[in-house]
Design a protein around this motif. Structure first.
Motif, mmCIF file in Angstrom:
data_model
loop_
_atom_site.group_PDB
_atom_site.id
_atom_site.type_symbol
_atom_site.label_atom_id
_atom_site.label_comp_id
_atom_site.label_asym_id
_atom_site.label_seq_id
_atom_site.Cartn_x
_atom_site.Cartn_y
_atom_site.Cartn_z
ATOM 1 N N VAL A 1 2.697 0.442 13.571
ATOM 2 C CA VAL A 1 2.110 -0.858 13.262
ATOM 3 C C VAL A 1 2.942 -1.469 12.136
ATOM 4 O O VAL A 1 3.249 -0.793 11.152
ATOM 5 C CB VAL A 1 0.635 -0.718 12.816
ATOM 6 N N VAL A 2 3.298 -2.741 12.286
ATOM 7 C CA VAL A 2 4.053 -3.454 11.260
ATOM 8 C C VAL A 2 3.143 -4.539 10.693
ATOM 9 O O VAL A 2 2.547 -5.321 11.448
ATOM 10 C CB VAL A 2 5.352 -4.063 11.835
ATOM 11 N N GLU A 3 3.052 -4.565 9.363
ATOM 12 C CA GLU A 3 2.165 -5.509 8.690
ATOM 13 C C GLU A 3 2.908 -6.206 7.557
ATOM 14 O O GLU A 3 3.852 -5.658 6.997
ATOM 15 C CB GLU A 3 0.954 -4.776 8.098
ATOM 16 N N THR A 4 2.439 -7.392 7.213
ATOM 17 C CA THR A 4 2.992 -8.120 6.083
ATOM 18 C C THR A 4 1.884 -8.426 5.077
ATOM 19 O O THR A 4 0.743 -8.701 5.467
ATOM 20 C CB THR A 4 3.712 -9.417 6.541
ATOM 21 N N LEU A 5 2.227 -8.339 3.801
ATOM 22 C CA LEU A 5 1.284 -8.616 2.726
ATOM 23 C C LEU A 5 1.221 -10.119 2.496
ATOM 24 O O LEU A 5 2.224 -10.737 2.129
ATOM 25 C CB LEU A 5 1.719 -7.891 1.448
ATOM 26 N N ASN A 6 0.054 -10.716 2.720
ATOM 27 C CA ASN A 6 -0.122 -12.162 2.585
ATOM 28 C C ASN A 6 -0.630 -12.582 1.217
ATOM 29 O O ASN A 6 -0.304 -13.671 0.755
ATOM 30 C CB ASN A 6 -1.098 -12.691 3.635
ATOM 31 N N ALA A 7 -1.465 -11.755 0.596
ATOM 32 C CA ALA A 7 -2.030 -12.120 -0.705
ATOM 33 C C ALA A 7 -2.433 -10.850 -1.446
ATOM 34 O O ALA A 7 -2.907 -9.890 -0.838
ATOM 35 C CB ALA A 7 -3.248 -13.020 -0.531
ATOM 36 N N LEU A 8 -2.220 -10.879 -2.755
ATOM 37 C CA LEU A 8 -2.645 -9.784 -3.627
ATOM 38 C C LEU A 8 -3.189 -10.439 -4.894
ATOM 39 O O LEU A 8 -2.456 -11.121 -5.611
ATOM 40 C CB LEU A 8 -1.467 -8.864 -3.950
ATOM 41 N N ASP A 9 -4.479 -10.263 -5.142
ATOM 42 C CA ASP A 9 -5.148 -10.936 -6.248
ATOM 43 C C ASP A 9 -5.785 -9.882 -7.148
ATOM 44 O O ASP A 9 -6.823 -9.303 -6.807
ATOM 45 C CB ASP A 9 -6.204 -11.896 -5.683
ATOM 46 N N ASP A 10 -5.157 -9.634 -8.293
ATOM 47 C CA ASP A 10 -5.671 -8.614 -9.209
ATOM 48 C C ASP A 10 -6.963 -9.041 -9.894
ATOM 49 O O ASP A 10 -7.769 -8.184 -10.260
ATOM 50 C CB ASP A 10 -4.617 -8.252 -10.256
ATOM 51 N N GLN A 11 -7.196 -10.328 -10.063
ATOM 52 C CA GLN A 11 -8.450 -10.769 -10.672
ATOM 53 C C GLN A 11 -9.623 -10.539 -9.729
ATOM 54 O O GLN A 11 -10.675 -10.064 -10.161
ATOM 55 C CB GLN A 11 -8.371 -12.238 -11.078
ATOM 56 N N ARG A 12 -9.454 -10.891 -8.469
ATOM 57 C CA ARG A 12 -10.516 -10.696 -7.481
ATOM 58 C C ARG A 12 -10.466 -9.295 -6.873
ATOM 59 O O ARG A 12 -11.343 -8.930 -6.103
ATOM 60 C CB ARG A 12 -10.405 -11.741 -6.366
ATOM 61 N N ARG A 13 -9.425 -8.558 -7.193
ATOM 62 C CA ARG A 13 -9.184 -7.215 -6.632
ATOM 63 C C ARG A 13 -9.251 -7.274 -5.104
ATOM 64 O O ARG A 13 -10.008 -6.540 -4.473
ATOM 65 C CB ARG A 13 -10.183 -6.210 -7.188
ATOM 66 N N SER A 14 -8.436 -8.145 -4.545
ATOM 67 C CA SER A 14 -8.406 -8.267 -3.093
ATOM 68 C C SER A 14 -6.968 -8.317 -2.594
ATOM 69 O O SER A 14 -6.070 -8.803 -3.294
ATOM 70 C CB SER A 14 -9.182 -9.488 -2.613
ATOM 71 N N VAL B 1 -12.256 -4.831 -3.679
ATOM 72 C CA VAL B 1 -12.942 -3.834 -4.498
ATOM 73 C C VAL B 1 -13.746 -4.575 -5.560
ATOM 74 O O VAL B 1 -13.196 -5.392 -6.303
ATOM 75 C CB VAL B 1 -11.931 -2.876 -5.178
ATOM 76 N N MET B 2 -15.061 -4.290 -5.613
ATOM 77 C CA MET B 2 -15.947 -4.968 -6.553
ATOM 78 C C MET B 2 -16.735 -3.938 -7.357
ATOM 79 O O MET B 2 -17.066 -2.867 -6.833
ATOM 80 C CB MET B 2 -16.919 -5.880 -5.796
ATOM 81 N N PRO B 3 -17.065 -4.253 -8.596
ATOM 82 C CA PRO B 3 -17.841 -3.314 -9.398
ATOM 83 C C PRO B 3 -19.326 -3.329 -9.032
ATOM 84 O O PRO B 3 -19.890 -4.376 -8.732
ATOM 85 C CB PRO B 3 -17.639 -3.824 -10.830
ATOM 86 N N LEU B 4 -19.924 -2.154 -9.037
ATOM 87 C CA LEU B 4 -21.384 -2.033 -8.993
ATOM 88 C C LEU B 4 -21.804 -1.836 -10.445
ATOM 89 O O LEU B 4 -21.722 -0.736 -10.983
ATOM 90 C CB LEU B 4 -21.818 -0.845 -8.137
ATOM 91 N N THR B 5 -22.201 -2.895 -11.059
ATOM 92 C CA THR B 5 -22.393 -2.879 -12.509
ATOM 93 C C THR B 5 -23.532 -1.969 -12.958
ATOM 94 O O THR B 5 -23.526 -1.484 -14.080
ATOM 95 C CB THR B 5 -22.620 -4.307 -13.035
ATOM 96 N N THR B 6 -24.501 -1.708 -12.115
ATOM 97 C CA THR B 6 -25.625 -0.865 -12.522
ATOM 98 C C THR B 6 -25.275 0.620 -12.520
ATOM 99 O O THR B 6 -25.946 1.402 -13.190
ATOM 100 C CB THR B 6 -26.848 -1.083 -11.615
ATOM 101 N N THR B 7 -24.229 1.002 -11.783
ATOM 102 C CA THR B 7 -23.905 2.425 -11.675
ATOM 103 C C THR B 7 -22.500 2.779 -12.158
ATOM 104 O O THR B 7 -22.198 3.954 -12.340
ATOM 105 C CB THR B 7 -24.009 2.899 -10.215
ATOM 106 N N GLY B 8 -21.626 1.786 -12.301
ATOM 107 C CA GLY B 8 -20.247 2.063 -12.685
ATOM 108 C C GLY B 8 -19.378 2.471 -11.504
ATOM 109 O O GLY B 8 -18.216 2.825 -11.675
ATOM 110 N N GLU B 9 -19.944 2.407 -10.300
ATOM 111 C CA GLU B 9 -19.185 2.742 -9.100
ATOM 112 C C GLU B 9 -18.516 1.479 -8.561
ATOM 113 O O GLU B 9 -18.601 0.416 -9.160
ATOM 114 C CB GLU B 9 -20.124 3.341 -8.050
ATOM 115 N N SER B 10 -17.870 1.623 -7.402
ATOM 116 C CA SER B 10 -17.188 0.501 -6.781
ATOM 117 C C SER B 10 -17.745 0.253 -5.386
ATOM 118 O O SER B 10 -18.080 1.194 -4.667
ATOM 119 C CB SER B 10 -15.692 0.785 -6.664
ATOM 120 N N PHE B 11 -17.800 -1.009 -5.024
ATOM 121 C CA PHE B 11 -18.153 -1.417 -3.667
ATOM 122 C C PHE B 11 -16.879 -1.942 -3.027
ATOM 123 O O PHE B 11 -16.215 -2.822 -3.581
ATOM 124 C CB PHE B 11 -19.227 -2.511 -3.705
#
Length: 147
Positions: free
Chosen positions: A62-75, A96-106
């Motif tokens: 599979v060949v893929e190209t990176l279209n966007a990388l956003d460190d603020q939105r973590r996407s 990747v988003m924070p689960l603020t009540t547990t310190g885990e990631s969604f």
């Protein structure tokens, strides 16, 4: 245009999970269906426009190209430009988003693509279950093993 997604709670802090996910060349480290990855000439794991060639464990490519990388939105958004799948216009985002009540990631991994109507249901299930959900399980295991 079919769409699907998979999500997971990853028992690790968001910066740690994002460091793993944002590496465009790092899928073989955590996705069980990816044997290896190679960036094209001039590519970098964090450069928009980079092209990666993935060798899957079944031997296909599979060949893929990176279209966007956003460190603020973590996407990260990428598209498939060549594959053995009966798809067109495949565009996927992993966030990747924070689960603020547990310190885990969604983590949410989604895709929209085009295909023949007769293939849509099978492809939606394949990408949701075999690609995204399997990958998220692999990501959770990888992050748990990484100091």
């Amino acid at each position: 245009m079919p769409e699907t997604c998979a999500s997971a709670v990853i028992p690790a802090d968001t910066p740690s999970v994002w460091r793993v996910v944002r590496d465009f060349d790092g899928l073989p480290d955590w996705h069980p269906a990816i044997e290896r990855s190679a960036l094209g000439d001039g590519g970098a794991p964090d450069r928009v426009g980079s092209v990666r060639t993935l060798r899957l464990t079944d031997g296909s490519t599979v060949v893929e190209t990176l279209n966007a990388l956003d460190d603020q939105r973590r996407s990260m958004t990428y598209e498939i430009i060549e594959s053995p799948f009966a798809i067109r216009s495949y565009r996927s985002t992993i966030q990747v988003m924070p689960l603020t009540t547990t310190g885990e990631s969604f983590v949410l991994w989604s895709v929209a693509f085009d295909c023949d109507a007769r293939d849509a249901e099978d492809l939606v299930a394949f990408f949701r279950d075999d690609v995204f959900a399997a990958g998220l399980r692999g990501l959770a295991g990888h992050v748990a093993r990484t100091p």
